[in-house]
Write a protein that holds these residues in place. Structure first.
Motif, PDB file in Angstrom:
ATOM      1  N   ILE A 181       5.960  59.944 -59.645  1.00 20.18           N
ATOM      2  CA  ILE A 181       5.693  59.547 -61.030  1.00 20.18           C
ATOM      3  C   ILE A 181       5.370  58.065 -61.114  1.00 20.18           C
ATOM      4  O   ILE A 181       4.455  57.649 -61.829  1.00 20.18           O
ATOM      5  CB  ILE A 181       6.904  59.897 -61.925  1.00 20.18           C
ATOM      6  N   HIS A 182       6.115  57.265 -60.327  1.00 21.58           N
ATOM      7  CA  HIS A 182       5.871  55.819 -60.346  1.00 21.58           C
ATOM      8  C   HIS A 182       4.472  55.507 -59.819  1.00 21.58           C
ATOM      9  O   HIS A 182       3.745  54.684 -60.394  1.00 21.58           O
ATOM     10  CB  HIS A 182       6.930  55.116 -59.495  1.00 21.58           C
ATOM     11  N   ASP A 183       4.089  56.164 -58.731  1.00 24.75           N
ATOM     12  CA  ASP A 183       2.748  55.954 -58.172  1.00 24.75           C
ATOM     13  C   ASP A 183       1.671  56.372 -59.166  1.00 24.75           C
ATOM     14  O   ASP A 183       0.642  55.708 -59.303  1.00 24.75           O
ATOM     15  CB  ASP A 183       2.594  56.756 -56.875  1.00 24.75           C
ATOM     16  N   TYR A 184       1.941  57.483 -59.841  1.00 22.79           N
ATOM     17  CA  TYR A 184       0.954  57.963 -60.828  1.00 22.79           C
ATOM     18  C   TYR A 184       0.816  56.959 -61.962  1.00 22.79           C
ATOM     19  O   TYR A 184      -0.283  56.656 -62.429  1.00 22.79           O
ATOM     20  CB  TYR A 184       1.387  59.321 -61.385  1.00 22.79           C
ATOM     21  N   GLU A 185       1.964  56.419 -62.418  1.00 18.04           N
ATOM     22  CA  GLU A 185       1.932  55.465 -63.526  1.00 18.04           C
ATOM     23  C   GLU A 185       1.156  54.212 -63.136  1.00 18.04           C
ATOM     24  O   GLU A 185       0.348  53.701 -63.916  1.00 18.04           O
ATOM     25  CB  GLU A 185       3.364  55.104 -63.924  1.00 18.04           C
ATOM     26  N   LYS A 186       1.367  53.729 -61.915  1.00 15.89           N
ATOM     27  CA  LYS A 186       0.643  52.537 -61.460  1.00 15.89           C
ATOM     28  C   LYS A 186      -0.859  52.805 -61.405  1.00 15.89           C
ATOM     29  O   LYS A 186      -1.670  51.990 -61.853  1.00 15.89           O
ATOM     30  CB  LYS A 186       1.160  52.125 -60.072  1.00 15.89           C
ATOM     31  N   ALA A 187      -1.213  53.956 -60.865  1.00 15.52           N
ATOM     32  CA  ALA A 187      -2.634  54.309 -60.773  1.00 15.52           C
ATOM     33  C   ALA A 187      -3.244  54.463 -62.160  1.00 15.52           C
ATOM     34  O   ALA A 187      -4.387  54.066 -62.402  1.00 15.52           O
ATOM     35  CB  ALA A 187      -2.801  55.597 -59.964  1.00 15.52           C
ATOM     36  N   SER A 188      -2.460  55.035 -63.084  1.00 12.55           N
ATOM     37  CA  SER A 188      -2.961  55.248 -64.433  1.00 12.55           C
ATOM     38  C   SER A 188      -3.194  53.926 -65.149  1.00 12.55           C
ATOM     39  O   SER A 188      -4.205  53.732 -65.833  1.00 12.55           O
ATOM     40  CB  SER A 188      -1.975  56.114 -65.224  1.00 12.55           C
ATOM     41  N   LEU A 189      -2.254  52.987 -64.972  1.00 14.13           N
ATOM     42  CA  LEU A 189      -2.412  51.671 -65.589  1.00 14.13           C
ATOM     43  C   LEU A 189      -3.648  50.960 -65.030  1.00 14.13           C
ATOM     44  O   LEU A 189      -4.409  50.330 -65.766  1.00 14.13           O
ATOM     45  CB  LEU A 189      -1.155  50.828 -65.337  1.00 14.13           C
ATOM     46  N   LEU A 226      -2.583  72.523 -59.954  1.00  9.39           N
ATOM     47  CA  LEU A 226      -3.122  71.561 -58.996  1.00  9.39           C
ATOM     48  C   LEU A 226      -4.371  72.132 -58.334  1.00  9.39           C
ATOM     49  O   LEU A 226      -4.373  73.254 -57.844  1.00  9.39           O
ATOM     50  CB  LEU A 226      -2.069  71.228 -57.933  1.00  9.39           C
ATOM     51  N   GLY A 227      -5.424  71.344 -58.325  1.00  8.88           N
ATOM     52  CA  GLY A 227      -6.664  71.787 -57.707  1.00  8.88           C
ATOM     53  C   GLY A 227      -7.566  72.586 -58.618  1.00  8.88           C
ATOM     54  O   GLY A 227      -8.665  72.976 -58.204  1.00  8.88           O
ATOM     55  N   SER A 228      -7.131  72.856 -59.864  1.00 15.15           N
ATOM     56  CA  SER A 228      -8.003  73.565 -60.806  1.00 15.15           C
ATOM     57  C   SER A 228      -9.289  72.763 -60.999  1.00 15.15           C
ATOM     58  O   SER A 228      -9.260  71.539 -61.114  1.00 15.15           O
ATOM     59  CB  SER A 228      -7.307  73.743 -62.155  1.00 15.15           C
ATOM     60  N   ARG A 229     -10.403  73.469 -61.061  1.00 15.65           N
ATOM     61  CA  ARG A 229     -11.698  72.783 -61.141  1.00 15.65           C
ATOM     62  C   ARG A 229     -12.192  72.750 -62.577  1.00 15.65           C
ATOM     63  O   ARG A 229     -12.317  73.805 -63.226  1.00 15.65           O
ATOM     64  CB  ARG A 229     -12.726  73.495 -60.251  1.00 15.65           C
ATOM     65  N   LEU A 230     -12.458  71.543 -63.063  1.00 12.02           N
ATOM     66  CA  LEU A 230     -12.901  71.343 -64.441  1.00 12.02           C
ATOM     67  C   LEU A 230     -14.306  70.741 -64.444  1.00 12.02           C
ATOM     68  O   LEU A 230     -14.707  70.060 -63.508  1.00 12.02           O
ATOM     69  CB  LEU A 230     -11.950  70.398 -65.189  1.00 12.02           C
ATOM     70  N   LEU A 231     -15.014  71.005 -65.542  1.00 11.86           N
ATOM     71  CA  LEU A 231     -16.333  70.400 -65.748  1.00 11.86           C
ATOM     72  C   LEU A 231     -16.305  69.604 -67.047  1.00 11.86           C
ATOM     73  O   LEU A 231     -16.012  70.146 -68.110  1.00 11.86           O
ATOM     74  CB  LEU A 231     -17.415  71.482 -65.826  1.00 11.86           C
ATOM     75  N   VAL A 232     -16.600  68.316 -66.948  1.00 17.78           N
ATOM     76  CA  VAL A 232     -16.645  67.423 -68.106  1.00 17.78           C
ATOM     77  C   VAL A 232     -18.105  67.178 -68.456  1.00 17.78           C
ATOM     78  O   VAL A 232     -18.861  66.619 -67.642  1.00 17.78           O
ATOM     79  CB  VAL A 232     -15.927  66.088 -67.813  1.00 17.78           C
ATOM     80  N   LEU A 262      -6.690  61.999 -61.433  1.00 20.12           N
ATOM     81  CA  LEU A 262      -5.379  61.411 -61.142  1.00 20.12           C
ATOM     82  C   LEU A 262      -4.260  62.428 -61.370  1.00 20.12           C
ATOM     83  O   LEU A 262      -3.243  62.406 -60.678  1.00 20.12           O
ATOM     84  CB  LEU A 262      -5.133  60.179 -62.028  1.00 20.12           C
ATOM     85  N   GLU A 263      -4.441  63.315 -62.329  1.00 20.48           N
ATOM     86  CA  GLU A 263      -3.410  64.313 -62.609  1.00 20.48           C
ATOM     87  C   GLU A 263      -3.380  65.422 -61.574  1.00 20.48           C
ATOM     88  O   GLU A 263      -2.412  66.192 -61.508  1.00 20.48           O
ATOM     89  CB  GLU A 263      -3.635  64.914 -64.001  1.00 20.48           C
ATOM     90  N   GLY A 264      -4.446  65.557 -60.780  1.00 23.50           N
ATOM     91  CA  GLY A 264      -4.449  66.586 -59.748  1.00 23.50           C
ATOM     92  C   GLY A 264      -5.544  67.619 -59.880  1.00 23.50           C
ATOM     93  O   GLY A 264      -5.587  68.586 -59.110  1.00 23.50           O
ATOM     94  N   TYR A 265      -6.454  67.449 -60.843  1.00 30.32           N
ATOM     95  CA  TYR A 265      -7.571  68.383 -61.012  1.00 30.32           C
ATOM     96  C   TYR A 265      -8.744  67.973 -60.115  1.00 30.32           C
ATOM     97  O   TYR A 265      -8.891  66.811 -59.754  1.00 30.32           O
ATOM     98  CB  TYR A 265      -8.073  68.382 -62.463  1.00 30.32           C
ATOM     99  N   ASN A 266      -9.576  68.945 -59.784  1.00 28.91           N
ATOM    100  CA  ASN A 266     -10.901  68.663 -59.230  1.00 28.91           C
ATOM    101  C   ASN A 266     -11.876  68.636 -60.401  1.00 28.91           C
ATOM    102  O   ASN A 266     -11.909  69.583 -61.196  1.00 28.91           O
ATOM    103  CB  ASN A 266     -11.316  69.749 -58.229  1.00 28.91           C
ATOM    104  N   VAL A 267     -12.655  67.594 -60.519  1.00 33.25           N
ATOM    105  CA  VAL A 267     -13.487  67.406 -61.706  1.00 33.25           C
ATOM    106  C   VAL A 267     -14.935  67.133 -61.317  1.00 33.25           C
ATOM    107  O   VAL A 267     -15.209  66.279 -60.468  1.00 33.25           O
ATOM    108  CB  VAL A 267     -12.965  66.246 -62.581  1.00 33.25           C
ATOM    109  N   ASP A 268     -15.855  67.862 -61.950  1.00 35.22           N
ATOM    110  CA  ASP A 268     -17.282  67.579 -61.851  1.00 35.22           C
ATOM    111  C   ASP A 268     -17.760  67.051 -63.200  1.00 35.22           C
ATOM    112  O   ASP A 268     -17.171  67.343 -64.239  1.00 35.22           O
ATOM    113  CB  ASP A 268     -18.069  68.840 -61.478  1.00 35.22           C
ATOM    114  N   GLU A 269     -18.859  66.286 -63.179  1.00 39.64           N
ATOM    115  CA  GLU A 269     -19.381  65.673 -64.400  1.00 39.64           C
ATOM    116  C   GLU A 269     -20.824  66.091 -64.639  1.00 39.64           C
ATOM    117  O   GLU A 269     -21.590  66.285 -63.694  1.00 39.64           O
ATOM    118  CB  GLU A 269     -19.313  64.146 -64.299  1.00 39.64           C
TER     119      GLU A 269
END
Length: 578
Positions: free
Chosen positions: A5-13, A144-150, A167-174
């Motif tokens: 969680i701490h690592d995620y928060e740092k990356a998010s900031l 985790l690993g769910s693939r999303l399209l933005v 960052l949350e753990g999704y695979n994302v295409d644009e």
């Protein structure tokens, strides 16, 4: 977990800061466009410039507040409102357009100055501090690993959303436009799509039509993003198939929570709708949908595709001798064995009873035959389960055929099903491969072992239908009897004791239901007679009623004659085999 969680928060900031920095760089370019209007000559050029200013204001309104620049978003909304008229210019003449542009330019000048001031203030704030982002929850493991399209034509917002979701753990295409989005949807498997409604040159509504028509993606959850808080848009989107609607500006935390909930609910619904509760593998409904999907894919990429249908040998004897709980255990163990021997890209489903289907993308029928023979050898060699401390072995029969674009999907399935039953007729415990040459008019000839004279009663008040069914069975050495009312059908069932009765639900005198009820009540039905109930109503209630009254199978009108013949062949073969 705390460290994650701490690592995620740092990356998010870090991402928040980097996204604001990139956005301000993008905003600088947009403000330069607004501060340097072109010296237009024609009305058309004035209109195009006005629309460009509207699009810029509309984009800032939606994106700036998401990155914490709330006041800038409010000012941009007022700026966009000044220029919104440019999309409704049919009623304006050239002089009117020139006057309108001049008035709007004067009215929006102060707003443009405010946008410039907000830009400078945010640039200074960015140098002085980073706003703290709230603590995020860890993504549920099943997502985790769910693939999303933005899909969004705003490059900064699209990049921001994609990177936050990754960052949350999704695979994302644009995708920045409708054309790219449609291409990606057809090439990849996604679990969810976020769609901006207002894009240039095509609107997001174009994608709804693609989703609706394509069986590969019609079930895909969709979350719509819009910079317009217009109830007409909301209603239209939901009617066209949207699952959720979010108005810009929005808080990312809210969007993230909606995406998680949509994905989890979709998984729950898919599990109930498309999975077999006993074995945990896919069911017939999912199999039929994916069969068409894979056929479309094979045709598009010109790749081989093979279908296999598997049936456990002597399964009824397993239930009769050891009980249904042990039969269920055999089905579960066999399903697990098949899954362990197949690729992740292969599609396995329980089609019903002890029958299984496998779709093998990219595999020829020869390769599929080798795979199935290896599995059959393993089944012969290793016990499938234990009963009363004894190892229990099974075998299976399988039919195989590759896809041929000259035939229909329904015909292809029938070919493979016939091939599987032919494997059973030839002694079971084998894999049989066939070419895709069998047609609806020339089905495979399934001869039953030790075949005696078989009597079939066709009971229906529709004379034409009786004649068509009779003609379908005359090519085999069957004795055919016809009845046009329920009373006659009942008498024949009692006196002649046919092997098969094709019985219509609605007939004069006595309905098919009444015939079944009388046979059950009076105990006059011959043990060997199997009854297929026909109905013109697609009603689950009718199905349950017919089965409770003693029908062995149910078919809905309209049906293909070859489907009826195949059903009869299966029932006769099962009766002789057991």
């Amino acid at each position: 977990m705390d460290e994650n969680i701490h690592d995620y928060e740092k990356a998010s900031l870090s991402l928040e800061f980097e996204s604001r920095q990139k956005y301000l760089d993008e905003l600088r370019k947009q403000l330069e466009v607004l501060n340097n209007p072109t010296n237009t000559i024609s009305s058309d050029e004035m209109i195009e410039q006005s629309r460009e200013w509207y699009r810029i204001g509309h984009t800032i309104k939606g994106t700036a507040p998401i990155l914490g620049m709330v006041r800038m978003g409010r000012v941009a909304a007022l700026f966009a409102e000044c220029w919104e008229w440019s999309y409704e210019t049919n009623y304006l003449s050239g002089n009117d357009i020139q006057s309108q542009v001049q008035d709007c330019y004067i009215a929006s000048r102060s707003l443009l100055n405010e946008l410039q001031m907000e830009f400078e203030v945010n640039c200074k704030e960015l140098l002085l501090e980073q706003k703290q982002a709230p603590l995020k929850e860890v993504l549920p493991s099943q997502l985790l690993g769910s693939r999303l399209l933005v899909v969004d034509d705003d490059r900064v917002l699209r990049s921001y959303l994609a990177r936050k979701l990754r960052l949350e753990g999704y695979n994302v295409d644009e995708a920045s436009n409708v054309e790219t989005a449609i291409k990606l949807l057809k090439e990849n498997d996604y679990q969810l799509i976020t769609l901006d409604l207002m894009m240039h040159p095509q609107s997001g509504y174009e994608i709804f039509e693609v989703l609706k028509e394509d069986p590969m993606i019609k079930w895909l959850p969709m979350l719509v993003l819009s910079g317009r808080n217009d109830m007409k848009d909301v209603v239209r989107c939901f009617r066209m198939g949207a699952d959720d609607f979010v108005t810009k500006p929005f808080r990312y935390e809210d969007l993230s929570a909606r995406i998680q909930r949509m994905l989890l609910r979709h998984m729950e619904f898919a599990l109930m709708a498309f999975n077999d509760p006993l074995t945990g593998i896919h069911n017939r409904r999912y199999f039929d949908l994916q069969l068409q999907v894979e056929v479309n894919r094979a045709q598009r990429y010109n790749e081989p595709l093979t279908l296999v249908i598997i049936d456990i040998d002597f399964f009824k004897a397993i239930n009769d001798k050891h009980g249904h709980p042990f039969g269920d255990l055999v089905l579960q163990k066999f399903s697990h064995l098949l899954q362990s021997c197949l690729r992740n890209t292969d599609i396995l489903a329980r089609l019903g009873g002890e029958e299984f289907g496998v779709i093998l993308p990219g595999i020829t029928d020869l390769e599929a035959e080798q795979i199935m023979n290896r599995i059959l050898e393993q089944v012969r060699r290793e016990p499938i389960a234990q009963h009363d401390f004894f190892d229990y072995f099974i075998t299976f029969s399988a039919g195989i055929s590759s896809w041929n674009s000259n035939k229909s999907v329904q015909n292809w399935f029938q070919v493979v099903d016939y091939t599987m039953y032919k494997a059973k007729c030839n002694g079971r415990n084998r894999v049989l491969r066939t070419s895709y040459g069998m047609t609806r008019e020339n089905p495979a000839d399934l001869r039953l072992p030790s075949e005696k004279s078989i009597t079939i009663l066709i009971a229906d008040d529709d004379r034409l239908l009786r004649t068509m069914l009779a003609d379908q069975f005359r090519k085999k050495p069957y004795k055919l009897i016809e009845a046009q009312d329920g009373e006659t059908a009942y008498r024949i069932l009692v006196e002649d004791q046919p092997d098969i009765c094709i019985l219509d639900c609605i007939m004069p005198g006595m309905s098919g239901f009444e015939v079944l009820d009388r046979l059950r009540t009076e105990g006059t039905r011959a043990a060997k007679t199997q009854i297929i109930l026909l109905s013109g109503r697609s009603s689950e209630e009718d199905v349950q009623k017919g089965l409770k009254l003693g029908a062995d199978a149910y078919m809905f009108k309209p049906f293909s004659l070859i489907d009826v013949e195949m059903k009869v062949s299966k029932m006769l073969f099962a009766a002789r085999s057991h």
